[in-house]
Design a protein around this motif. Structure first.
Motif, mmCIF file in Angstrom:
data_model
loop_
_atom_site.group_PDB
_atom_site.id
_atom_site.type_symbol
_atom_site.label_atom_id
_atom_site.label_comp_id
_atom_site.label_asym_id
_atom_site.label_seq_id
_atom_site.Cartn_x
_atom_site.Cartn_y
_atom_site.Cartn_z
ATOM 1 N N ASP A 19 0.813 -1.221 0.000
ATOM 2 C CA ASP A 19 0.000 0.000 0.000
ATOM 3 C C ASP A 19 0.844 1.268 0.000
ATOM 4 O OD1 ASP A 19 -2.330 -1.435 -0.041
ATOM 5 O OD2 ASP A 19 -2.689 -1.326 2.125
ATOM 6 N N ILE A 22 2.232 1.774 -3.519
ATOM 7 C CA ILE A 22 1.156 2.246 -4.395
ATOM 8 C C ILE A 22 0.901 3.724 -4.161
ATOM 9 C CG2 ILE A 22 -1.335 2.067 -4.844
ATOM 10 C CD1 ILE A 22 -1.060 -0.960 -4.193
ATOM 11 N N SER A 23 0.848 4.105 -2.897
ATOM 12 C CA SER A 23 0.577 5.498 -2.545
ATOM 13 C C SER A 23 1.685 6.428 -3.044
ATOM 14 C CB SER A 23 0.433 5.629 -1.022
ATOM 15 O OG SER A 23 0.258 6.966 -0.641
ATOM 16 N N ARG A 26 1.520 6.734 -6.921
ATOM 17 C CA ARG A 26 0.339 7.506 -7.315
ATOM 18 C C ARG A 26 0.535 8.991 -7.009
ATOM 19 N NH1 ARG A 26 -4.386 9.826 -6.406
ATOM 20 N NH2 ARG A 26 -6.174 9.181 -7.666
ATOM 21 N N LEU A 119 -3.301 1.989 -10.783
ATOM 22 C CA LEU A 119 -3.098 1.879 -9.332
ATOM 23 C C LEU A 119 -4.418 2.007 -8.581
ATOM 24 C CD1 LEU A 119 0.177 3.962 -8.864
ATOM 25 C CD2 LEU A 119 -0.076 1.478 -8.788
ATOM 26 N N ASP A 120 -5.310 2.881 -9.052
ATOM 27 C CA ASP A 120 -6.626 3.009 -8.415
ATOM 28 C C ASP A 120 -7.417 1.712 -8.536
ATOM 29 O OD1 ASP A 120 -6.076 5.581 -7.661
ATOM 30 O OD2 ASP A 120 -7.304 6.538 -9.195
ATOM 31 N N SER A 123 -5.922 -0.762 -6.106
ATOM 32 C CA SER A 123 -6.303 -0.471 -4.716
ATOM 33 C C SER A 123 -7.733 -0.898 -4.430
ATOM 34 C CB SER A 123 -6.139 1.031 -4.433
ATOM 35 O OG SER A 123 -4.785 1.404 -4.517
ATOM 36 N N SER A 124 -8.622 -0.672 -5.395
ATOM 37 C CA SER A 124 -10.029 -1.060 -5.218
ATOM 38 C C SER A 124 -10.175 -2.563 -5.113
ATOM 39 C CB SER A 124 -10.863 -0.542 -6.401
ATOM 40 O OG SER A 124 -10.832 0.865 -6.448
ATOM 41 N N SER A 126 -7.937 -4.676 -4.105
ATOM 42 C CA SER A 126 -7.235 -5.287 -2.976
ATOM 43 C C SER A 126 -7.489 -4.532 -1.676
ATOM 44 C CB SER A 126 -5.735 -5.300 -3.267
ATOM 45 O OG SER A 126 -5.257 -3.972 -3.378
ATOM 46 N N ALA A 127 -8.623 -3.886 -1.561
ATOM 47 C CA ALA A 127 -8.919 -3.064 -0.374
ATOM 48 C C ALA A 127 -8.751 -3.883 0.898
ATOM 49 C CB ALA A 127 -10.332 -2.517 -0.465
ATOM 50 N N GLY A 131 -1.810 -4.611 -0.035
ATOM 51 C CA GLY A 131 -1.034 -4.616 -1.277
ATOM 52 C C GLY A 131 -1.572 -5.643 -2.243
#
Length: 202
Positions: A19, A22-23, A26, A119-120, A123-124, A126-127, A131
């Motif tokens: 995570d 990813i952050s 992004r 990436l969005d 993230s959706s 794998s909420a 990761g």
């Protein structure tokens, strides 16, 4: 696979990202988008043809990062020109920039947006899992490769990196140096870029 791209059967590439990673990517892509700015007629022009035929700027950007992303086409800082040749180079560069920079900016915006959207979506999907594995098609890999290159150029410009010797010095920065987080991001993105290139090799 953590931290490195690996080829997928049939083309494309995959990388495991947590995570935080990813952050970071992004956030950097969003900052790049903001730096490049919208198109000449905004993000949603009423007349697409007007944007297609709009002249771009003829002068180089003032921001050093944008200068690095959109350099003059007809100048070589390592080969100083005579005053007459330098004036000629500036004229050629201005003309070239006028007809190409809008398209170059649009391409860089599209690549950064592709990174953000993938990436969005990751993230959706794998909420709450901390990761996931990002899987890219061959076309998406090319967009990511271009965006990673732009991000490294932008960070490298802020760090005033001009050659390999500057890069070597980065490894020796003390932890308390305020540039350290940016340096870590620069080196990490370089590793991602290098392994992504490897997946595209025949």
């Amino acid at each position: 696979m953590p931290g490195t791209f690996e080829p997928l059967p049939g083309g494309g590439a995959a990388v495991a990202l947590d995570d935080v990673e990813i952050s970071i990517i992004r956030s950097l892509a969003v900052q790049l988008l903001e730096l490049i700015g919208p198109g000449p007629a905004g993000d949603a022009p009423d007349d697409p043809l007007a944007e297609l035929f709009a002249d771009g700027p003829s002068e180089p950007p003032a921001d050093p990062v944008l200068k690095r992303l959109f350099p003059d086409a007809y100048s070589d800082p390592e080969q100083p020109a005579s005053p007459r040749d330098a004036e000629e180079q500036r004229a050629y560069s201005a003309e070239f920039r006028r007809y190409t920079e809008n398209d170059l900016r649009a391409g860089k915006r599209d690549n950064a947006l592709a990174v953000i959207r993938s990436l969005d979506a990751l993230s959706s999907a794998s909420a709450g899992e901390g990761g996931a594995v990002l899987k890219l098609s061959a076309e998406e890999s090319q967009r990511w490769l271009s965006a990673l290159n732009d991000l490294r150029l932008a960070i490298g410009s802020r760090l005033e990196i001009t050659d390999e010797e500057d890069t070597d010095l980065l490894y020796r920065l003390p932890d308390e140096d305020p540039r350290k987080p940016m340096v870590m991001a620069y080196l990490w993105l370089g590793g991602l870029q290098e392994t992504l290139v490897g997946t595209l090799m025949p």
